[in-house]
Structures are given as C-alpha cells and as structure tokens.
Design a protein around this motif. Structure first.
Motif, short mmCIF file in Angstrom:
data_model
loop_
_atom_site.label_atom_id
_atom_site.label_comp_id
_atom_site.label_asym_id
_atom_site.label_seq_id
_atom_site.Cartn_x
_atom_site.Cartn_y
_atom_site.Cartn_z
N GLN A 20 -35.06 -19.48 50.58
CA GLN A 20 -34.81 -19.10 49.19
C GLN A 20 -33.59 -19.83 48.65
O GLN A 20 -33.62 -20.35 47.54
CB GLN A 20 -34.60 -17.59 49.08
N THR A 21 -32.53 -19.86 49.43
CA THR A 21 -31.32 -20.55 49.00
C THR A 21 -31.59 -22.03 48.78
O THR A 21 -31.13 -22.62 47.81
CB THR A 21 -30.19 -20.37 50.05
N GLU A 24 -33.52 -22.31 45.49
CA GLU A 24 -32.68 -21.96 44.33
C GLU A 24 -31.62 -23.03 44.06
O GLU A 24 -31.38 -23.38 42.90
CB GLU A 24 -32.03 -20.60 44.56
N THR A 25 -31.00 -23.57 45.10
CA THR A 25 -29.98 -24.60 44.86
C THR A 25 -30.61 -25.87 44.33
O THR A 25 -30.03 -26.56 43.49
CB THR A 25 -29.17 -24.93 46.13
N ALA A 27 -33.31 -25.90 42.49
CA ALA A 27 -33.66 -25.59 41.10
C ALA A 27 -32.45 -25.80 40.20
O ALA A 27 -32.54 -26.39 39.12
CB ALA A 27 -34.17 -24.15 40.98
N ARG A 28 -31.27 -25.32 40.63
CA ARG A 28 -30.05 -25.52 39.84
C ARG A 28 -29.73 -27.01 39.72
O ARG A 28 -29.27 -27.48 38.68
CB ARG A 28 -28.84 -24.82 40.48
N GLU A 31 -31.96 -28.43 37.09
CA GLU A 31 -31.51 -28.01 35.77
C GLU A 31 -30.28 -28.79 35.33
O GLU A 31 -30.15 -29.17 34.17
CB GLU A 31 -31.21 -26.51 35.76
N ALA A 107 -37.78 -26.99 38.13
CA ALA A 107 -36.75 -26.02 38.54
C ALA A 107 -37.28 -24.59 38.43
O ALA A 107 -37.07 -23.77 39.34
CB ALA A 107 -35.50 -26.18 37.68
N SER A 108 -37.99 -24.30 37.37
CA SER A 108 -38.57 -22.97 37.18
C SER A 108 -39.57 -22.66 38.29
O SER A 108 -39.60 -21.55 38.82
CB SER A 108 -39.23 -22.89 35.82
N ASP A 111 -37.72 -21.72 41.39
CA ASP A 111 -37.19 -20.36 41.28
C ASP A 111 -38.28 -19.31 41.52
O ASP A 111 -38.07 -18.33 42.23
CB ASP A 111 -36.56 -20.13 39.91
N ALA A 114 -39.16 -19.30 45.17
CA ALA A 114 -38.07 -18.67 45.94
C ALA A 114 -38.16 -17.15 45.84
O ALA A 114 -38.03 -16.44 46.84
CB ALA A 114 -36.72 -19.16 45.45
N ALA A 115 -38.39 -16.65 44.64
CA ALA A 115 -38.47 -15.20 44.45
C ALA A 115 -39.66 -14.61 45.18
O ALA A 115 -39.61 -13.47 45.64
CB ALA A 115 -38.55 -14.88 42.95
#
Length: 145
Positions: A20-21, A24-25, A27-28, A31, A107-108, A111, A114-115
């Motif tokens: 997940q990390t 998410e990283t 994705a950031r 962005e 990126a979305s 995310d 990951a969720a």
C-alpha cells in the motif's frame, strides 16, 4: 538490556501494508509530476522522487529479511522501479511531453488499488499492485511518446 526479535511471520503480515505504501508514494509522485507538467517545477519536486525510491527500497529490504520468496511482491517492486524509470529521466517534466491528466488518472488508479489491498487475499496483493503499477507506466509511456 532490551532485545528485539524480528520474526519473519510479522514481516510477512506487513507485506500488504508495505505494498500500500509503495502504491501511495508512487501515486503522490505521479501527482507531483503532473503539477510540474502544468505549472512548472516547484523547488521540492525531488522529495517525491526520493519518497518513491525509499518505499521501493523499504519493501525490497523487507523481502530480503524473509526466508521464503514472495515473487508477486518482488514483481511489484520491479514494476515500481520501471514506473519511476520511465518518468524520472524526463526532467524537466514541464517540457517532457507528459500529460498531466494521464498522470493524475494513473495516480488515482494507484490510490484505489492501494485502498483495496486490505480486502484481497494475501497472495493476490502483489499481483494487484504489479498490475496497477504496470498500468500507470503504460499510461505515462503513451503520453510521453
């Protein structure tokens, strides 16, 4: 004196969290690149690159500490490395031909994936993460071509 034992089973249970990390990283990271594409380079753009690299190194290190192989999780690490490798050489991003909407969509998707990892069977988390990272790289590659 205090002694800390790191049991492989604990490391193994944390793999979905580390995946997940990783997502998410990245994705950031996408962005941030999208923002640079649209508005020019902010002074802290390299921080996101380093955070994405650190998440990949952290997961790779966790896998090295485990006794058993986890090829699906390692495939996600490799996919994350390929995604960064497809983008970071294109600096400055503002003149790279990358599409900010494509980067934000990718990126979305990272995310959302990951969720959703917490609801997947353990063995499916690595495959899901790898698929999302490879899709992001394909979307980014199409925009830069």
């Amino acid at each position: 004196m205090t002694v800390l034992f790191v049991w492989p089973a604990r490391e193994e249970r944390r793999l979905p969290e580390r995946l997940q990390t990783l997502l998410e990283t990245h994705a950031r990271f996408l962005e941030r690149v999208a923002t640079v594409v649209e508005y020019g380079p902010p002074p802290a753009r390299e921080r996101r690159v380093r955070a994405a690299e650190a998440a990949s190194a952290n997961l790779r290190s966790a896998l090295d500490r485990l006794r058993g192989p986890h090829p699906d999780v390692m495939a996600a690490v490799v996919a994350a490395d390929r995604l960064r490798g497809a983008i970071t050489p294109l600096r400055p991003y503002a003149t790279s031909g990358l599409s900010a909407p494509d980067l934000r969509t990718a990126a979305s998707h990272l995310d959302v994936t990951a969720a959703g990892l917490t609801s997947l069977e353990f063995d499916a988390t690595g495959r899901s993460a790898t698929g999302a990272l490879d899709s992001a790289r394909a979307a980014v590659g199409a925009g830069a071509a």
